[in-house]
Motif scaffolding. Structure first.
Motif, PDB file in Angstrom:
ATOM      1  N   SER A  11       0.837  -1.195   0.000  1.00 35.73           N
ATOM      2  CA  SER A  11       0.000   0.000   0.000  1.00 35.73           C
ATOM      3  C   SER A  11       0.878   1.253   0.000  1.00 35.73           C
ATOM      4  O   SER A  11       1.886   1.325   0.716  1.00 35.73           O
ATOM      5  N   GLY A  12       0.484   2.229  -0.828  1.00 33.63           N
ATOM      6  CA  GLY A  12       1.248   3.453  -0.928  1.00 33.63           C
ATOM      7  C   GLY A  12       0.513   4.639  -0.353  1.00 33.63           C
ATOM      8  O   GLY A  12       0.157   4.651   0.821  1.00 33.63           O
ATOM      9  N   GLN A  13       0.277   5.638  -1.171  1.00 37.07           N
ATOM     10  CA  GLN A  13      -0.442   6.863  -0.842  1.00 37.07           C
ATOM     11  C   GLN A  13       0.311   7.755   0.149  1.00 37.07           C
ATOM     12  O   GLN A  13       0.623   8.900  -0.153  1.00 37.07           O
ATOM     13  N   VAL A  14       0.606   7.249   1.323  1.00 37.03           N
ATOM     14  CA  VAL A  14       1.268   8.064   2.334  1.00 37.03           C
ATOM     15  C   VAL A  14       2.535   7.340   2.798  1.00 37.03           C
ATOM     16  O   VAL A  14       2.486   6.162   3.162  1.00 37.03           O
ATOM     17  N   TYR A  15       3.656   8.064   2.760  1.00 44.93           N
ATOM     18  CA  TYR A  15       4.931   7.516   3.210  1.00 44.93           C
ATOM     19  C   TYR A  15       5.449   8.356   4.372  1.00 44.93           C
ATOM     20  O   TYR A  15       5.342   9.585   4.367  1.00 44.93           O
ATOM     21  N   ALA A  16       6.019   7.691   5.327  1.00 43.31           N
ATOM     22  CA  ALA A  16       6.572   8.367   6.503  1.00 43.31           C
ATOM     23  C   ALA A  16       8.050   8.637   6.293  1.00 43.31           C
ATOM     24  O   ALA A  16       8.805   7.757   5.877  1.00 43.31           O
ATOM     25  N   GLY A  17       8.449   9.886   6.533  1.00 41.41           N
ATOM     26  CA  GLY A  17       9.850  10.237   6.412  1.00 41.41           C
ATOM     27  C   GLY A  17      10.616   9.920   7.682  1.00 41.41           C
ATOM     28  O   GLY A  17      10.045   9.860   8.773  1.00 41.41           O
ATOM     29  N   VAL A  18      11.914   9.692   7.542  1.00 45.98           N
ATOM     30  CA  VAL A  18      12.780   9.444   8.696  1.00 45.98           C
ATOM     31  C   VAL A  18      13.698  10.655   8.858  1.00 45.98           C
ATOM     32  O   VAL A  18      13.832  11.469   7.926  1.00 45.98           O
ATOM     33  N   PRO A  19      14.353  10.802   9.984  1.00 47.62           N
ATOM     34  CA  PRO A  19      15.152  12.017  10.232  1.00 47.62           C
ATOM     35  C   PRO A  19      16.284  12.255   9.233  1.00 47.62           C
ATOM     36  O   PRO A  19      16.922  13.310   9.285  1.00 47.62           O
ATOM     37  N   VAL A  20      16.533  11.302   8.344  1.00 50.60           N
ATOM     38  CA  VAL A  20      17.601  11.498   7.355  1.00 50.60           C
ATOM     39  C   VAL A  20      17.310  12.725   6.501  1.00 50.60           C
ATOM     40  O   VAL A  20      18.217  13.495   6.152  1.00 50.60           O
ATOM     41  N   MET A  21      16.035  12.942   6.154  1.00 51.21           N
ATOM     42  CA  MET A  21      15.617  14.087   5.358  1.00 51.21           C
ATOM     43  C   MET A  21      15.032  15.148   6.280  1.00 51.21           C
ATOM     44  O   MET A  21      13.945  14.959   6.858  1.00 51.21           O
ATOM     45  N   ALA A  22      15.725  16.235   6.428  1.00 51.24           N
ATOM     46  CA  ALA A  22      15.288  17.280   7.361  1.00 51.24           C
ATOM     47  C   ALA A  22      13.962  17.886   6.913  1.00 51.24           C
ATOM     48  O   ALA A  22      13.803  18.277   5.759  1.00 51.24           O
ATOM     49  N   GLY A  23      12.992  17.944   7.828  1.00 50.37           N
ATOM     50  CA  GLY A  23      11.710  18.565   7.551  1.00 50.37           C
ATOM     51  C   GLY A  23      10.742  17.717   6.757  1.00 50.37           C
ATOM     52  O   GLY A  23       9.631  18.150   6.475  1.00 50.37           O
ATOM     53  N   VAL A  24      11.125  16.515   6.383  1.00 47.96           N
ATOM     54  CA  VAL A  24      10.245  15.632   5.606  1.00 47.96           C
ATOM     55  C   VAL A  24       9.683  14.580   6.553  1.00 47.96           C
ATOM     56  O   VAL A  24      10.382  13.639   6.959  1.00 47.96           O
ATOM     57  N   THR A  25       8.402  14.753   6.934  1.00 48.82           N
ATOM     58  CA  THR A  25       7.761  13.808   7.849  1.00 48.82           C
ATOM     59  C   THR A  25       6.731  12.934   7.146  1.00 48.82           C
ATOM     60  O   THR A  25       6.586  11.758   7.467  1.00 48.82           O
ATOM     61  N   THR A  26       6.017  13.518   6.175  1.00 45.59           N
ATOM     62  CA  THR A  26       4.994  12.774   5.443  1.00 45.59           C
ATOM     63  C   THR A  26       5.079  13.131   3.973  1.00 45.59           C
ATOM     64  O   THR A  26       5.195  14.310   3.613  1.00 45.59           O
ATOM     65  N   VAL A  27       5.013  12.119   3.111  1.00 45.55           N
ATOM     66  CA  VAL A  27       5.084  12.301   1.663  1.00 45.55           C
ATOM     67  C   VAL A  27       3.932  11.559   1.028  1.00 45.55           C
ATOM     68  O   VAL A  27       3.611  10.431   1.422  1.00 45.55           O
ATOM     69  N   SER A  28       3.291  12.197   0.057  1.00 46.48           N
ATOM     70  CA  SER A  28       2.141  11.609  -0.614  1.00 46.48           C
ATOM     71  C   SER A  28       2.556  11.057  -1.970  1.00 46.48           C
ATOM     72  O   SER A  28       3.345  11.672  -2.690  1.00 46.48           O
ATOM     73  N   GLY A  29       2.025   9.862  -2.334  1.00 45.03           N
ATOM     74  CA  GLY A  29       2.375   9.226  -3.608  1.00 45.03           C
ATOM     75  C   GLY A  29       1.238   8.435  -4.192  1.00 45.03           C
ATOM     76  O   GLY A  29       0.063   8.724  -3.945  1.00 45.03           O
ATOM     77  N   GLY A  30       1.569   7.416  -4.978  1.00 48.70           N
ATOM     78  CA  GLY A  30       0.567   6.598  -5.637  1.00 48.70           C
ATOM     79  C   GLY A  30      -0.099   5.620  -4.694  1.00 48.70           C
ATOM     80  O   GLY A  30       0.260   5.499  -3.509  1.00 48.70           O
ATOM     81  N   ASN A  31      -1.091   4.899  -5.232  1.00 50.60           N
ATOM     82  CA  ASN A  31      -1.872   3.984  -4.394  1.00 50.60           C
ATOM     83  C   ASN A  31      -1.069   2.758  -3.973  1.00 50.60           C
ATOM     84  O   ASN A  31      -1.228   2.263  -2.855  1.00 50.60           O
ATOM     85  N   VAL A  32      -0.236   2.255  -4.862  1.00 51.40           N
ATOM     86  CA  VAL A  32       0.533   1.054  -4.551  1.00 51.40           C
ATOM     87  C   VAL A  32       1.989   1.304  -4.911  1.00 51.40           C
ATOM     88  O   VAL A  32       2.316   2.200  -5.698  1.00 51.40           O
ATOM     89  N   VAL A  33       2.867   0.485  -4.331  1.00 47.66           N
ATOM     90  CA  VAL A  33       4.299   0.618  -4.582  1.00 47.66           C
ATOM     91  C   VAL A  33       4.935  -0.771  -4.476  1.00 47.66           C
ATOM     92  O   VAL A  33       4.459  -1.623  -3.727  1.00 47.66           O
ATOM     93  N   VAL A  34       5.990  -0.988  -5.264  1.00 51.03           N
ATOM     94  CA  VAL A  34       6.783  -2.209  -5.139  1.00 51.03           C
ATOM     95  C   VAL A  34       7.924  -1.903  -4.177  1.00 51.03           C
ATOM     96  O   VAL A  34       8.839  -1.149  -4.514  1.00 51.03           O
ATOM     97  N   PRO A  35       7.883  -2.426  -2.963  1.00 53.12           N
ATOM     98  CA  PRO A  35       8.876  -2.033  -1.942  1.00 53.12           C
ATOM     99  C   PRO A  35      10.303  -2.445  -2.336  1.00 53.12           C
ATOM    100  O   PRO A  35      10.523  -3.375  -3.115  1.00 53.12           O
ATOM    101  N   LEU A  36      11.256  -1.749  -1.759  1.00 49.63           N
ATOM    102  CA  LEU A  36      12.671  -2.020  -1.975  1.00 49.63           C
ATOM    103  C   LEU A  36      13.204  -2.917  -0.865  1.00 49.63           C
ATOM    104  O   LEU A  36      12.647  -2.988   0.232  1.00 49.63           O
TER     105      LEU A  36
END
Length: 372
Positions: free
Chosen positions: A126-151
């Motif tokens: 499931s995609g749509q909403v991704y949670a950011g980690v402290p590696v990216m400053a100021g990036v806490t939530t990112v919006s995307g497509g409905n599904v994703v092929v995980p890495l």
């Protein structure tokens, strides 16, 4: 007339099948997320944003030339034309020298995945909403497509976006002096998503990894036709290739079922042996059209010397000894032949002179009976 109508009907059916195969292919505004597209899934906004913040941004087209500066940034969105092994290796070397690669693709490119050690799951999450980690400053939530092929990140590949199930949707890896950012969902950097959540800040962070004046390039070379696209497999993996395949199949089976030929059977004409005179005329005409006067006279001279050698019983080779013996055994013939050969250089200028020289050589090679 009836046969002509049958051909028209067959062609119309083939065109209908080919058109239907092309139109029924699933596609959206910009499935490859091209920086030339202003659609919601296009990436023109990323190009304009890079230019707006002062980066000299451009597109890679025509040839796959990596940015000249080793400190530049290159975006690769969902290649529709596969990278070659050499292109992928050159890209890794460029990153290792200090470049930053943003590689965003749903399914990935086989050669790029190999070059950068990218592993992907065979299932979707499931995609749509991704949670950011402290590696990216100021990036806490990112919006995307409905599904994703995980890495499947390796220990040295640091995840900076996670799905709601905790799977890795993006990671970064330091290679030499440079860094590669791999995203499994390119939509997070596309036009229709940049204003959602922290997507715009994510793009800004990716551009800020280099000097503010660093060059930024968007790979559009692998969104067009390359040399590898003319391989047979490419004709059936694209919408236009599938349409052409249907057209070829329809025409083939149409001709096979109707038992039609492309024309009457033409019989092979019987070969007729040519006479020696015809061959002589053909060779003479060829030499005349090519203006090979000196070549013609050279051939005639060699033939005349051969005929004189046979008539006098002298060996033709070596040529110096032949002439010495000829002056002793047949001085008149030797003098006449030497005179003609000495005049050949002047005779090669005009065709009448060539004809006169040829007649003299012929009379020496084949003297009239009774002539001494």
């Amino acid at each position: 007339m009836r046969q002509f109508r049958g051909w028209i009907a067959l062609a119309a059916i083939a065109l209908i099948i080919g058109g239907a195969a092309y139109l029924l292919q699933p596609r959206s505004g910009s499935p490859e997320h091209s920086s030339n597209s202003d659609a919601a899934d296009g990436a023109s906004g990323a190009l304009l944003f890079a230019q707006a913040v002062g980066h000299p941004a451009d597109q890679i087209t025509g040839n796959f030339n990596l940015p000249a500066q080793d400190t530049g940034v290159m975006f690769v969105f969902t290649p529709t034309s596969q990278f070659t092994g050499d292109e992928a290796d050159r890209t890794r070397q460029w990153v290792s020298a200090g470049g930053t690669l943003v590689y965003a693709s749903e399914r990935g490119d086989p050669e790029l995945d190999r070059a950068f050690g990218v592993a992907r799951y065979n299932s979707v999450a499931s995609g749509q909403v991704y949670a950011g980690v402290p590696v990216m400053a100021g990036v806490t939530t990112v919006s995307g497509g409905n599904v994703v092929v995980p890495l499947q990140p390796a220990p040295d590949q640091i995840t900076f976006l996670r799905t709601t199930d905790g799977d890795s949707a993006a990671f970064l890896q330091h290679i030499g002096a440079g860094t590669v950012y791999v995203l499994a969902d390119p939509l997070v950097l596309c036009n229709g998503y940049l204003e959602q959540a922290d997507n715009g800040r994510l793009l800004a962070n990716l551009l800020a990894t280099q000097d503010p004046n660093a060059a930024v390039a968007f790979d559009e070379y692998h969104h067009g036709l390359t040399v590898n696209d003319f391989a047979p497999q490419s004709w059936v993996t694209t919408p236009w290739g599938a349409g052409l395949l249907w057209l070829v199949v329809a025409v083939f089976f149409g001709l096979l079922l109707r038992g039609r030929r492309f024309g009457p059977i033409a019989g092979r004409p019987a070969e007729v042996a040519r006479s020696d005179a015809e061959w002589s005329v053909a060779v003479g005409e060829l030499l005349r059209r090519s203006s090979a006067r000196s070549v013609t006279l050279g051939l005639l001279t060699s033939a005349t010397e051969r005929a004189v050698a046979m008539r006098t019983g002298l060996p033709l080779q070596p040529r110096e000894r032949f002439w010495q013996a000829l002056w002793v055994r047949a001085p008149e013939t030797a003098a006449e032949l030497a005179e003609v050969e000495n005049s050949l250089y002047m005779a090669s200028g005009r065709e009448p002179d060539v004809l006169n020289a040829a007649r003299k050589l012929h009379s020496i090679a084949h003297p009239i009976a009774g002539k001494t």
